[in-house]
Design a protein around this motif. Structure first.
Motif, PDB file in Angstrom:
ATOM      1  N   ASP A 138       4.348 -11.799  -0.708  1.00 13.59           N
ATOM      2  CA  ASP A 138       3.907 -12.352  -1.987  1.00 13.59           C
ATOM      3  C   ASP A 138       2.385 -12.450  -2.078  1.00 13.59           C
ATOM      4  O   ASP A 138       1.797 -12.222  -3.143  1.00 13.59           O
ATOM      5  CB  ASP A 138       4.542 -13.728  -2.184  1.00 13.59           C
ATOM      6  N   LYS A 139       1.733 -12.773  -0.963  1.00 16.78           N
ATOM      7  CA  LYS A 139       0.299 -13.059  -0.992  1.00 16.78           C
ATOM      8  C   LYS A 139      -0.575 -11.847  -0.687  1.00 16.78           C
ATOM      9  O   LYS A 139      -1.776 -11.867  -0.954  1.00 16.78           O
ATOM     10  CB  LYS A 139      -0.015 -14.194  -0.016  1.00 16.78           C
ATOM     11  N   LEU A 140       0.013 -10.804  -0.115  1.00 14.48           N
ATOM     12  CA  LEU A 140      -0.754  -9.588   0.136  1.00 14.48           C
ATOM     13  C   LEU A 140      -0.831  -8.743  -1.136  1.00 14.48           C
ATOM     14  O   LEU A 140       0.039  -8.844  -2.007  1.00 14.48           O
ATOM     15  CB  LEU A 140      -0.097  -8.775   1.254  1.00 14.48           C
ATOM     16  N   PRO A 141      -1.856  -7.897  -1.255  1.00 18.44           N
ATOM     17  CA  PRO A 141      -1.939  -7.007  -2.423  1.00 18.44           C
ATOM     18  C   PRO A 141      -0.689  -6.135  -2.548  1.00 18.44           C
ATOM     19  O   PRO A 141      -0.048  -5.787  -1.546  1.00 18.44           O
ATOM     20  CB  PRO A 141      -3.180  -6.158  -2.128  1.00 18.44           C
ATOM     21  N   ASN A 142      -0.353  -5.772  -3.769  1.00 15.45           N
ATOM     22  CA  ASN A 142       0.870  -5.006  -4.028  1.00 15.45           C
ATOM     23  C   ASN A 142       0.871  -3.637  -3.359  1.00 15.45           C
ATOM     24  O   ASN A 142       1.936  -3.076  -3.081  1.00 15.45           O
ATOM     25  CB  ASN A 142       1.077  -4.831  -5.536  1.00 15.45           C
ATOM     26  N   ASP A 143      -0.320  -3.084  -3.112  1.00 15.04           N
ATOM     27  CA  ASP A 143      -0.372  -1.737  -2.535  1.00 15.04           C
ATOM     28  C   ASP A 143      -0.318  -1.743  -1.006  1.00 15.04           C
ATOM     29  O   ASP A 143      -0.452  -0.701  -0.372  1.00 15.04           O
ATOM     30  CB  ASP A 143      -1.617  -0.988  -3.011  1.00 15.04           C
ATOM     31  N   VAL A 144      -0.121  -2.912  -0.403  1.00 17.94           N
ATOM     32  CA  VAL A 144       0.048  -2.997   1.050  1.00 17.94           C
ATOM     33  C   VAL A 144       1.503  -2.682   1.392  1.00 17.94           C
ATOM     34  O   VAL A 144       2.429  -3.217   0.780  1.00 17.94           O
ATOM     35  CB  VAL A 144      -0.327  -4.393   1.574  1.00 17.94           C
ATOM     36  N   GLU A 145       1.705  -1.810   2.373  1.00 22.04           N
ATOM     37  CA  GLU A 145       3.051  -1.477   2.822  1.00 22.04           C
ATOM     38  C   GLU A 145       3.336  -2.209   4.134  1.00 22.04           C
ATOM     39  O   GLU A 145       2.576  -2.090   5.097  1.00 22.04           O
ATOM     40  CB  GLU A 145       3.191   0.032   3.035  1.00 22.04           C
ATOM     41  N   ILE A 146       4.419  -2.976   4.164  1.00 25.64           N
ATOM     42  CA  ILE A 146       4.827  -3.688   5.378  1.00 25.64           C
ATOM     43  C   ILE A 146       5.955  -2.901   6.038  1.00 25.64           C
ATOM     44  O   ILE A 146       6.971  -2.603   5.408  1.00 25.64           O
ATOM     45  CB  ILE A 146       5.284  -5.124   5.060  1.00 25.64           C
ATOM     46  N   VAL A 147       5.773  -2.557   7.324  1.00 26.13           N
ATOM     47  CA  VAL A 147       6.747  -1.727   8.033  1.00 26.13           C
ATOM     48  C   VAL A 147       7.144  -2.399   9.344  1.00 26.13           C
ATOM     49  O   VAL A 147       6.479  -3.320   9.825  1.00 26.13           O
ATOM     50  CB  VAL A 147       6.177  -0.317   8.313  1.00 26.13           C
ATOM     51  N   ASP A 148       8.240  -1.925   9.922  1.00 24.93           N
ATOM     52  CA  ASP A 148       8.738  -2.474  11.183  1.00 24.93           C
ATOM     53  C   ASP A 148       7.934  -1.919  12.358  1.00 24.93           C
ATOM     54  O   ASP A 148       7.869  -0.705  12.560  1.00 24.93           O
ATOM     55  CB  ASP A 148      10.219  -2.131  11.352  1.00 24.93           C
ATOM     56  N   GLY A 149       7.333  -2.824  13.134  1.00 28.66           N
ATOM     57  CA  GLY A 149       6.561  -2.401  14.300  1.00 28.66           C
ATOM     58  C   GLY A 149       7.171  -2.846  15.613  1.00 28.66           C
ATOM     59  O   GLY A 149       6.478  -2.913  16.634  1.00 28.66           O
ATOM     60  N   THR A 150       8.478  -3.126  15.605  1.00 28.93           N
ATOM     61  CA  THR A 150       9.143  -3.662  16.798  1.00 28.93           C
ATOM     62  C   THR A 150       8.903  -2.798  18.029  1.00 28.93           C
ATOM     63  O   THR A 150       8.583  -3.304  19.116  1.00 28.93           O
ATOM     64  CB  THR A 150      10.656  -3.796  16.550  1.00 28.93           C
ATOM     65  N   ASN A 151       9.067  -1.494  17.879  1.00 24.23           N
ATOM     66  CA  ASN A 151       9.028  -0.618  19.052  1.00 24.23           C
ATOM     67  C   ASN A 151       7.617  -0.317  19.545  1.00 24.23           C
ATOM     68  O   ASN A 151       7.452   0.225  20.645  1.00 24.23           O
ATOM     69  CB  ASN A 151       9.751   0.694  18.746  1.00 24.23           C
ATOM     70  N   ILE A 152       6.605  -0.658  18.764  1.00 21.09           N
ATOM     71  CA  ILE A 152       5.233  -0.345  19.175  1.00 21.09           C
ATOM     72  C   ILE A 152       4.881  -1.084  20.462  1.00 21.09           C
ATOM     73  O   ILE A 152       4.386  -0.487  21.427  1.00 21.09           O
ATOM     74  CB  ILE A 152       4.234  -0.680  18.050  1.00 21.09           C
ATOM     75  N   THR A 153       5.131  -2.385  20.494  1.00 18.83           N
ATOM     76  CA  THR A 153       4.790  -3.145  21.698  1.00 18.83           C
ATOM     77  C   THR A 153       5.793  -2.893  22.818  1.00 18.83           C
ATOM     78  O   THR A 153       5.419  -2.867  23.995  1.00 18.83           O
ATOM     79  CB  THR A 153       4.719  -4.651  21.395  1.00 18.83           C
TER      80      THR A 153
END
Length: 390
Positions: A138-153
């Protein structure tokens, strides 16, 4: 500044943390991720050295990692001293208990520039709830994409450094010592609490830190329960008792499972003992670097089929282990379809848990993948431990 960092209470040299961060950023870049939000205490430990239990009292804390900036931490003011003295991080933003931590997080992200960026966080984390996730969106700009980063770490943590292996070996030595002392229990019919007291006393006196989970102890039919904790049930002659626990060194673990029998074990228990021992040793003898993780699952099932014992095995055959706070599993299950290659310095807990849902028997080991195959790190007799104090 350098001398201050050197004198911080860190279990690893600063260069090792710097190399971990470089490896993490390489994974981020390969996934097309601009920012990674890290809030699992396991990842905070891996990246920073953090090892406080303060996360249990926090609604939110997050390490913000970007490809273009130095990492910055957002945490509760009361917890900030843990990071100041037990981690190497220099950049920190704190919030009071009256402030909204999500506002502080958004403030940092906005200052660093998140327009048209991809932000990753672990969708499987226990440490971000639905309200926090929705607040971020809700608080981030609309053009920000949030993705799953579980496997990165997880990918970064799977292959241990030589110092990490040293700590796991130390934990394994503690685990093994305590398991080998379990037969010294003098009670004729000990309760689960008697056994738990002996394990915890021996873990602490042997140098263990507080492990990620309490010892799992189940008498009789409770031996078939998933992860039973002690409830003061009393043993009787002929009972089996399931045991699983781990020593802990700098949050690194090396768990083990064994089974006690109060008096001579039944024929069914002996049959399960032989099966569990056969599975664990066949796997250890068969593993070679370059095999796939799922090959361990295949070896297990082929052995069980050859003994006509498939009907008594109902769970995954193991998982990676290492750093732990609320569990010692380190992110990867061993099962069909996991086609990652086994590599040197991966560490797994192999768990041939055999049960007919009336009793269970398990002989598990923590193993290290090395250049020749697999090395057993835990060391206790691969048998049912018989207590006969009458």
């Amino acid at each position: 500044m350098v001398s201050e960092i050197i004198h911080k209470d860190l279990p690893f040299e600063l260069v090792e943390y710097q190399n971990r961060l470089k490896k993490l950023k390489k994974e981020m870049a390969s996934e097309g991720v601009d920012y990674l939000l890290v809030n699992d205490p396991v990842d905070l430990n891996y990246l920073l050295g953090y090892r406080s239990w303060g996360f249990t009292f926090l609604d939110w804390q997050v390490l913000i990692i970007s490809l273009d900036y130095e990492p910055i931490l957002v945490t509760r003011k009361l917890e900030s001293t843990n990071f100041k003295y037990q981690t190497w991080i220099e950049n920190m933003v704190t919030f009071s208990d009256e402030e909204d931590p999500m506002d502080r997080t958004i403030e940092v992200l906005t200052q660093r520039g998140v327009v048209n960026k991809r932000i990753a966080l672990s969708f499987h984390s226990w440490f971000i709830n639905a309200n926090q996730f929705l607040a971020l969106k809700d608080k981030l700009p609309n053009d920000v994409e949030i993705v799953d980063g579980t496997n990165i770490t997880i990918k970064c943590r799977l292959i241990k450094s030589s110092r990490e292996v040293t700590y796991i070996r130390q934990a394994a030595d503690i685990t093994s010592k305590v398991m080998n002392q379990i037969k010294e229990i003098s009670n004729v019919y000990p309760t689960e609490n008697d056994i738990a007291q002996r394990i915890m006393n021996d873990l602490i006196s042997s140098g263990s830190e507080f492990p990620a989970t309490p010892p799992f102890i189940g008498v009789g039919k409770r031996s078939t329960y998933g992860h039973p904790t002690w409830e003061n049930y009393k043993t009787s002659k002929g009972d089996v008792v399931f045991l699983e626990f781990s020593g802990c060194t700098y949050r690194y673990h090396a768990p083990i499972m064994r089974t006690l029998s109060i008096g001579e074990p039944s024929n069914q228990a002996k049959r399960f003992e032989e099966t569990s021992r056969g599975v664990i040793n066949t796997i250890i003898d068969s593993i070679q670097p370059g095999m796939k993780v799922e090959d361990i699952d295949r070896i297990c099932k082929e052995y069980l089929s050859s003994k006509n014992m498939n009907q008594y095995f109902h769970n995954r055959i193991g998982y990676s282990v290492g750093i732990g706070f609320t569990k010692w599993m380190d992110g990867m299950s061993i099962k069909k379809g996991v086609d990652m290659e086994l590599q040197e310095n991966m560490v797994f807990h192999i768990i041939p848990f055999i049960t007919d849902f009336e009793i269970s028997v398990a002989i598990s080991e923590t193993i290290l993948i090395n250049k020749n195959g697999a090395e057993k790190l835990t060391n206790a007799p691969q048998e049912i431990f018989v207590l006969d104090n009458e």
